[in-house]
Design an enzyme around this catalytic site. Structure first.
Site, PDB file in Angstrom:
ATOM      1  N   SER A 249       0.760  -1.158   0.113  1.00 17.31           N
ATOM      2  CA  SER A 249      -0.213   0.014  -0.110  1.00 17.31           C
ATOM      3  C   SER A 249       0.782   1.252  -0.004  1.00 17.31           C
ATOM      4  O   SER A 249       1.989   1.221   0.443  1.00 17.31           O
ATOM      5  CB  SER A 249      -0.841   0.108   1.037  1.00 17.31           C
TER       6      SER A 249
HETATM    7  N1  SAH Z   1       0.484  -5.384   4.458  1.00 16.93           N
HETATM    8  C1  SAH Z   1       1.218  -5.683   3.098  1.00 16.93           C
HETATM    9  C2  SAH Z   1       0.096  -5.469   1.919  1.00 16.93           C
HETATM   10  C3  SAH Z   1       0.102  -6.680   1.335  1.00 16.93           C
HETATM   11  S1  SAH Z   1      -1.280  -6.878  -0.018  1.00 16.93           S
HETATM   12  C4  SAH Z   1       2.406  -5.053   2.908  1.00 16.93           C
HETATM   13  O1  SAH Z   1       2.713  -4.138   3.590  1.00 16.93           O
HETATM   14  O2  SAH Z   1       3.025  -5.377   1.932  1.00 16.93           O
HETATM   15  C5  SAH Z   1      -2.236  -7.979   0.690  1.00 16.93           C
HETATM   16  C6  SAH Z   1      -1.710  -9.345   1.258  1.00 16.93           C
HETATM   17  O3  SAH Z   1      -2.789 -10.028   1.686  1.00 16.93           O
HETATM   18  C7  SAH Z   1      -1.118 -10.151  -0.155  1.00 16.93           C
HETATM   19  O4  SAH Z   1       0.088 -10.478   0.232  1.00 16.93           O
HETATM   20  C8  SAH Z   1      -2.144 -11.378  -0.088  1.00 16.93           C
HETATM   21  O5  SAH Z   1      -1.529 -12.705  -0.370  1.00 16.93           O
HETATM   22  C9  SAH Z   1      -2.623 -11.461   1.456  1.00 16.93           C
HETATM   23  N2  SAH Z   1      -3.783 -12.386   1.454  1.00 16.93           N
HETATM   24  C10 SAH Z   1      -5.128 -12.308   0.858  1.00 16.93           C
HETATM   25  N3  SAH Z   1      -5.841 -13.068   1.303  1.00 16.93           N
HETATM   26  C11 SAH Z   1      -5.166 -13.508   2.465  1.00 16.93           C
HETATM   27  C12 SAH Z   1      -5.740 -14.674   3.507  1.00 16.93           C
HETATM   28  N4  SAH Z   1      -6.790 -15.032   3.478  1.00 16.93           N
HETATM   29  N5  SAH Z   1      -4.801 -14.926   4.318  1.00 16.93           N
HETATM   30  C13 SAH Z   1      -3.512 -14.350   4.567  1.00 16.93           C
HETATM   31  N6  SAH Z   1      -3.389 -13.341   3.694  1.00 16.93           N
HETATM   32  C14 SAH Z   1      -4.029 -13.171   2.728  1.00 16.93           C
END
Ligand code: SAH
Length: 218
Positions: A69
């Site tokens: 983000s």
């Molecule tokens: N906070 C992160 C943002 C990553 S984007 C950062 O600082 O980079 C969102 C993430 O959520 C992705 O990596 C995706 O794989 C994960 N995600 C999506 N659904 C999920 C689930 N059910 N359990 C765990 N992670 C999940």
């Protein structure tokens, strides 16, 4: 410390301080959150070809179709989670590259973060180990289930958009706790959920754009 940490030019501490000034202008007021974003080198979470853009107000690809983000949203969600108070135990759903988890490590005593994509989690582990953040624990799991063995949490933050709030997560939210998550599919909004003595209080906030929450691990 290697220059990879301290950064040079567009990845330097000065560039990061400018990012923090911009976040202030955008309305972030919590000094603890601003200090955390000032301290964590965001560029080490981003692949080298893009690291010169790490401190811009943009989201960036982190592989496997996922994104980190933009700085404002990381700060905004952290500020909403903290609400000016102390955070003891926090759960993050969606570790991604690990940046938000690193920021959380500065504003909460214990941070648990779960990610469903194993190779993404492995990369996050390397970056977080480099920063030596002893209070962050990562787990390869489907975050829709929460992390019952570590709960209840006084903060839960979701980095992927759900169409409804996973009930398991609500169960793991302690009394007095706050959960912040994007809700919706084509159109999403940030939602704040507080567990008070009288029950759950939900507040819908500004429109946002997140990758979708997926089920199961991969
Ligand atoms: N906070 C992160 C943002 C990553 S984007 C950062 O600082 O980079 C969102 C993430 O959520 C992705 O990596 C995706 O794989 C994960 N995600 C999506 N659904 C999920 C689930 N059910 N359990 C765990 N992670 C999940």
């Amino acid at each position: 410390m290697s220059t990879r940490h301290t950064g040079i030019g567009m990845t330097s501490q000065r560039t990061r301080a400018r990012m923090v000034e911009r976040l202030r202008q955008l309305g972030i007021k919590d000094e603890v959150v601003l200090a955390a974003l000032n301290a964590i080198p965001r560029h080490i979470f981003i692949e080298e070809a893009l690291s010169s853009r790490a401190y811009e107000e943009i989201s960036l690809p982190i592989g496997f179709g996922q994104t980190i983000s933009n700085p404002y949203i990381v700060a905004r969600m952290s500020e909403l989670l903290r609400a000016g108070g102390e955070l003891h135990k926090v759960l993050e759903i969606g570790t991604g590259c690990g940046y938000q988890a690193a920021v959380l490590s500065r504003i909460a005593k214990e941070v648990y973060s779960v990610e469903r994509i194993a190779p993404l989690l492995a990369k996050a582990r390397v970056s977080l180990r480099e920063l030596r953040l002893p209070n962050v624990r990562l787990k390869h799991a489907d975050g829709c289930m929460g992390l019952p063995e570590a709960g209840p949490f006084d903060g839960i933050i979701m980095a992927a958009a759900a169409t409804h709030v996973p009930p398991e997560l609500l169960q793991q939210l302690a009394e007095g706790g706050r959960m912040i998550l994007p809700i919706g599919s084509a159109e999403q909004r940030l939602r704040l959920i507080e567990r008070t003595a009288d029950g759950l209080v939900e507040t819908d906030l500004e429109p946002v754009k997140f990758v979708p929450l997926m089920q199961g691990v991969s």
